[in-house]
Design an enzyme around this catalytic site. Structure first.
Site, PDB file in Angstrom:
ATOM      1  N   SER A  76      24.104  -3.099 -28.635  1.00 21.28           N
ATOM      2  CA  SER A  76      24.527  -1.784 -29.103  1.00 21.28           C
ATOM      3  C   SER A  76      23.534  -1.191 -30.099  1.00 21.28           C
ATOM      4  O   SER A  76      22.500  -0.726 -29.691  1.00 21.28           O
ATOM      5  CB  SER A  76      25.951  -1.761 -29.661  1.00 21.28           C
ATOM      6  N   HIS A  81      20.327   4.052 -43.482  1.00 25.10           N
ATOM      7  CA  HIS A  81      19.972   5.291 -44.176  1.00 25.10           C
ATOM      8  C   HIS A  81      19.808   4.961 -45.651  1.00 25.10           C
ATOM      9  O   HIS A  81      20.685   4.322 -46.248  1.00 25.10           O
ATOM     10  CB  HIS A  81      21.065   6.351 -43.996  1.00 25.10           C
ATOM     11  N   CYS A  96      28.564  -5.068 -28.852  1.00 27.16           N
ATOM     12  CA  CYS A  96      29.564  -5.246 -27.797  1.00 27.16           C
ATOM     13  C   CYS A  96      29.857  -6.730 -27.654  1.00 27.16           C
ATOM     14  O   CYS A  96      28.992  -7.572 -27.870  1.00 27.16           O
ATOM     15  CB  CYS A  96      29.030  -4.704 -26.471  1.00 27.16           C
TER      16      CYS A  96
END
Length: 137
Positions: A76, A81, A96
Protein backbone atom coordinates in the site's frame (compact mmCIF):
# COMPACT_ATOMS: atom_id res chain seq x y z
CA UNK A 1 -27.47 -8.45 0.54
CA UNK A 2 -23.86 -7.89 1.60
CA UNK A 3 -22.28 -8.69 4.94
CA UNK A 4 -19.18 -7.01 6.32
CA UNK A 5 -16.20 -9.27 6.64
CA UNK A 6 -14.87 -9.88 10.14
CA UNK A 7 -11.22 -10.24 9.13
CA UNK A 8 -9.20 -7.01 8.93
CA UNK A 9 -7.99 -6.51 5.39
CA UNK A 10 -5.65 -3.65 6.15
CA UNK A 11 -3.76 -1.99 8.95
CA UNK A 12 -3.61 1.82 8.93
CA UNK A 13 -1.19 3.41 11.40
CA UNK A 14 -0.69 7.13 12.00
CA UNK A 15 1.71 9.04 14.18
CA UNK A 16 1.70 12.77 14.89
CA UNK A 17 5.06 13.89 16.25
CA UNK A 18 5.92 17.13 18.06
CA UNK A 19 9.13 18.52 19.46
CA UNK A 20 11.24 17.30 16.53
CA UNK A 21 14.46 19.24 15.95
CA UNK A 22 14.27 21.55 12.91
CA UNK A 23 17.98 20.91 12.22
CA UNK A 24 17.41 17.16 11.78
CA UNK A 25 18.21 16.35 8.12
CA UNK A 26 14.97 14.41 7.64
CA UNK A 27 13.00 17.56 8.46
CA UNK A 28 14.30 19.68 5.56
CA UNK A 29 16.28 17.53 3.12
CA UNK A 30 14.17 15.49 0.69
CA UNK A 31 17.01 13.11 -0.21
CA UNK A 32 17.88 12.40 3.43
CA UNK A 33 14.23 11.65 4.22
CA UNK A 34 13.89 9.56 1.06
CA UNK A 35 16.90 7.40 1.96
CA UNK A 36 15.66 6.94 5.55
CA UNK A 37 12.19 5.94 4.38
CA UNK A 38 13.41 3.48 1.74
CA UNK A 39 15.80 1.88 4.25
CA UNK A 40 13.04 1.60 6.87
CA UNK A 41 10.68 0.05 4.29
CA UNK A 42 13.29 -2.55 3.31
CA UNK A 43 14.19 -3.30 6.94
CA UNK A 44 10.50 -3.88 7.70
CA UNK A 45 10.30 -6.45 4.91
CA UNK A 46 7.96 -4.38 2.74
CA UNK A 47 8.41 -3.71 -0.98
CA UNK A 48 8.75 -0.20 -2.39
CA UNK A 49 7.37 0.08 -5.93
CA UNK A 50 7.64 3.87 -6.35
CA UNK A 51 8.35 7.07 -4.45
CA UNK A 52 8.20 10.85 -4.61
CA UNK A 53 9.74 13.39 -2.21
CA UNK A 54 9.33 17.15 -2.47
CA UNK A 55 11.10 19.88 -0.53
CA UNK A 56 9.28 23.16 -0.07
CA UNK A 57 10.77 26.66 -0.25
CA UNK A 58 10.91 28.57 3.06
CA UNK A 59 7.91 30.80 3.63
CA UNK A 60 8.36 34.45 4.50
CA UNK A 61 9.77 34.80 8.00
CA UNK A 62 11.05 31.20 8.17
CA UNK A 63 14.56 29.91 7.53
CA UNK A 64 13.56 26.30 6.93
CA UNK A 65 10.85 24.49 5.01
CA UNK A 66 9.45 21.01 5.19
CA UNK A 67 9.32 17.92 3.05
CA UNK A 68 6.43 15.80 1.81
CA UNK A 69 7.22 12.25 0.81
CA UNK A 70 5.33 9.19 -0.33
CA UNK A 71 6.57 5.66 -0.85
CA UNK A 72 4.23 3.44 -2.82
CA UNK A 73 4.38 -0.07 -1.44
CA UNK A 74 3.33 -3.32 -3.05
CA UNK A 75 1.39 -3.60 0.20
CA UNK A 76 0.00 0.00 0.00
CA UNK A 77 1.79 3.23 1.11
CA UNK A 78 3.89 5.33 3.48
CA UNK A 79 3.37 9.11 3.64
CA UNK A 80 5.50 11.61 5.59
CA UNK A 81 5.04 15.36 6.05
CA UNK A 82 7.43 17.61 7.99
CA UNK A 83 7.06 21.15 9.34
CA UNK A 84 10.48 22.10 10.74
CA UNK A 85 9.30 25.59 11.67
CA UNK A 86 6.84 23.91 14.07
CA UNK A 87 8.92 20.84 14.97
CA UNK A 88 6.05 18.67 13.73
CA UNK A 89 5.90 15.50 11.60
CA UNK A 90 2.97 13.38 10.47
CA UNK A 91 3.43 9.75 9.44
CA UNK A 92 0.88 7.51 7.73
CA UNK A 93 1.44 3.80 7.03
CA UNK A 94 -1.20 1.63 5.39
CA UNK A 95 -0.65 -2.01 4.50
CA UNK A 96 -3.03 -4.56 3.01
CA UNK A 97 -3.42 -7.88 4.79
CA UNK A 98 -5.21 -9.78 2.02
CA UNK A 99 -2.54 -12.36 1.17
CA UNK A 100 -0.50 -12.18 4.38
CA UNK A 101 -0.68 -10.32 7.67
CA UNK A 102 1.56 -7.26 7.26
CA UNK A 103 0.51 -5.56 10.52
CA UNK A 104 3.82 -6.30 12.30
CA UNK A 105 5.77 -4.99 9.31
CA UNK A 106 3.72 -1.79 9.31
CA UNK A 107 4.39 -1.34 13.03
CA UNK A 108 8.12 -1.93 12.54
CA UNK A 109 8.21 0.67 9.75
CA UNK A 110 6.37 3.26 11.85
CA UNK A 111 8.49 2.55 14.95
CA UNK A 112 11.72 2.97 12.96
CA UNK A 113 10.69 6.33 11.55
CA UNK A 114 9.31 7.67 14.83
CA UNK A 115 12.56 6.75 16.59
CA UNK A 116 14.58 8.42 13.85
CA UNK A 117 12.76 11.74 14.23
CA UNK A 118 13.35 11.69 18.02
CA UNK A 119 10.13 13.52 18.95
CA UNK A 120 9.52 14.91 22.43
CA UNK A 121 5.82 13.99 22.14
CA UNK A 122 3.79 11.70 19.95
CA UNK A 123 0.27 10.54 19.34
CA UNK A 124 -0.39 7.25 17.54
CA UNK A 125 -3.53 5.66 16.19
CA UNK A 126 -4.31 2.28 14.65
CA UNK A 127 -7.25 1.59 12.39
CA UNK A 128 -8.04 -1.94 11.26
CA UNK A 129 -9.68 -1.59 7.89
CA UNK A 130 -12.05 -4.11 6.37
CA UNK A 131 -13.74 -4.10 3.02
CA UNK A 132 -17.36 -5.15 2.75
CA UNK A 133 -17.79 -8.73 1.59
CA UNK A 134 -18.47 -8.52 -2.16
CA UNK A 135 -20.45 -11.74 -2.20
CA UNK A 136 -24.20 -11.39 -1.98
CA UNK A 137 -26.42 -13.94 -0.28
Amino acid sequence: MTHPTTQPQGTHLTADLAGCQAAHPWMTQPEALRQACLLAVAEAGLQAVGERFHGFEPAQGHQTAGVTGVVLLAESHLAVHTWPELGVVTLDVFVCNLLSDNAARAQQLLDRLVAGFEPERQSRHTLLRALPDARST
